[in-house]
Design a protein around this motif. Structure first.
Motif: not given
Length: 481
Positions: A239-245, A247-256, A407-410
């Protein structure tokens, strides 16, 4: 609710309703005794009106229901006790299987002895933590990743149990989660240092400081994940981080992990196709059943490493199996290799034009992660692949800036995860030609970051543009008969 004769004051209490009904019946029977006889036929009916008021209801007996005793509150265990017990239990559950397998192999081969089996198991257990072991042929630092995964999973459970024991479960406290992770990691580092001190000696040289640092890092990783999950501090942190960050972290982990899954599938298929060669390699060992079982278990323990190497192979940079060797889609150059069943899945040479189709697998993995990003933003995390009641199917479509930013952060997240796993999957096996084994972490991470960023954005955009929102089953119009 309005007050009635059978529900005084609109009460829903079953005891009050029963008492009211009983008093009404009793008063009605008493009044019916003195009621006048019925009228003759043809004469108007003369009936008395029975009025039930608060005075009548007030004459009923009062039933007192005993108060239910509350169970005594459980007091959590002291933090040092919980940390010590959970850490030692996690260490034993990962060490004992290794020591038992090595002890059985040594016994069947005539080299039994409890002390020798315990020491050999401790050395293998330290190697599973990435601690280099000095041997007569040189340093041995190729960690079996499946054992490492088991270690991290047990430390995860240790962090979860300690969080529950101190009463911080679902508290949402980041401080409590950090305290649990640090305490478990420090205790685990002490266990590693003690094990390294006892193992260090003739034939095996182990650095106590190196062991303590590796155990500390793995303890922070495993126990930190468990403590964050147990205390529900992940939600507080998200809740303390921006939405883009977020979702980017979660999607990056999923992609890896989808890329690594693709590598594992390709590696497993290659070993299966070379099953005949693997069987010949195992039968070539004249060490009895125990020796052949030991070789098989070693191959299984390093299956996680092979999955990372296959991922590096699919991404393009490839991996090395000795000094001066390279295994890529377009290049294959290796020397003499140890006869291990796991190596039966190696290609026979460079792949042709058809082999370049394998390069599409990491792209597809990233595209699936991007598609999941759009679906998750549409329907919520609990309804990502099947919108149901409570999903956001009727809400607005995900905004393009959020999709592109996530997507760019992922990409960098997937690159960092892949690079870390690639670096941990390699290591020397002696001081000779096999001193260089595994992929190069830098090139693998860079290519993975680029592939993940492009494919995630492509998958998210495709789902946003071509995937029409679906209604929940409860909101679909009924079919006409």
């Amino acid at each position: 609710m309005p007050s009635t004769t059978d529900r005084p004051g609109g009460s829903e209490d079953p005891f009050a309703v029963a008492e009211a009904l009983q008093s009404v019946v009793r008063d009605t029977e008493a009044l019916s005794v003195s009621a006048p006889p019925p009228a003759e036929p043809g004469e108007p009916e003369n009936r008395d009106t029975v009025v039930v008021d608060d005075a009548v209801l007030g004459r009923r007996e009062t039933v007192q229901v005993p108060v239910q005793r509350r169970p005594p509150e459980r007091r959590g265990a002291p933090l040092p006790v919980a940390v010590l017990f959970a850490t030692l239990w996690a260490a034993l559950l990962t060490y004992l299987p290794v020591a038992a397998v090595l002890g059985l192999a040594r016994t069947l081969e005539g080299a039994g002895g409890l002390a020798g089996a315990a020491r050999a198991g401790a050395a293998a257990w330290l190697l599973g933590h990435g601690v280099p072991i000095g041997t007569s042929i040189g340093p041995l630092a190729l960690a079996p990743l499946l054992l490492t995964v088991l270690v991290v999973s047990r430390l995860n459970r240790a962090g979860l149990h300690v969080t529950r024991a101190i009463g911080a479960r679902r508290s949402g406290s980041l401080g409590s989660a950090l305290l649990v992770a640090v305490c478990v990691a420090v205790a685990y580092a002490m266990v590693g240092a003690l094990t390294a001190h006892l193992t260090d000696g003739r034939g095996t040289q182990v650095s106590t400081a190196r062991a303590a640092s590796h155990f500390l890092l793995l303890g922070l990783l495993g126990a930190g994940i468990g403590a964050l999950r147990g205390s529900d501090a992940v939600t507080t942190l998200a809740r303390r981080v921006p939405a883009a960050l977020r979702h980017g972290v979660r999607t990056g982990l999923v992609a890896a992990f989808l890329m690594i899954g693709a590598g594992a599938a390709v590696g497993g298929l290659s070993v299966a196709l070379g099953g005949g060669d693997a069987a010949k390699i195992i039968s070539a060992y004249h060490t009895g059943v125990a020796g052949q079982a030991g070789i098989t278990l070693i191959s299984v323990a390093y299956a996680g490493n092979a999955a990372i190497w296959a991922t590096a192979y699919l991404l393009g940079p490839g991996f090395a199996l000795g000094a001066g060797s390279v295994v890529r889609l377009t290049e294959f150059s290796v020397g003499d290799l140890p006869t291990l069943p796991l190596l039966a899945g190696l290609p026979n040479g460079p792949m042709g034009a058809a082999g370049t189709l394998l390069l599409a697998l990491p792209v597809l993995a990233g595209g699936v992660a991007g598609w999941g990003l759009t679906q998750r933003l549409r329907y919520g995390r609990a309804h990502a692949w099947g919108p149901g009641r409570g999903s956001g199917a009727d809400g607005p479509e995900p905004q393009w800036p959020l999709l592109i930013g996530a997507g760019l952060l992922a990409g960098p997240v997937a690159g960092l995860v892949t690079a870390a796993l690639a670096g941990f999957s390699g290591g020397p096996v002696g001081a000779g030609r096999l001193a260089e084994i595994g992929p190069a972490a830098g090139p693998v991470g860079l290519v993975a970051a680029l592939v993940a960023a492009i494919s995630v954005i492509g998958g998210a955009a495709a789902a946003r543009a071509f995937g029409a929102p679906r209604r929940p089953a409860s909101r679909r119009p009924a079919a006409r008969k």
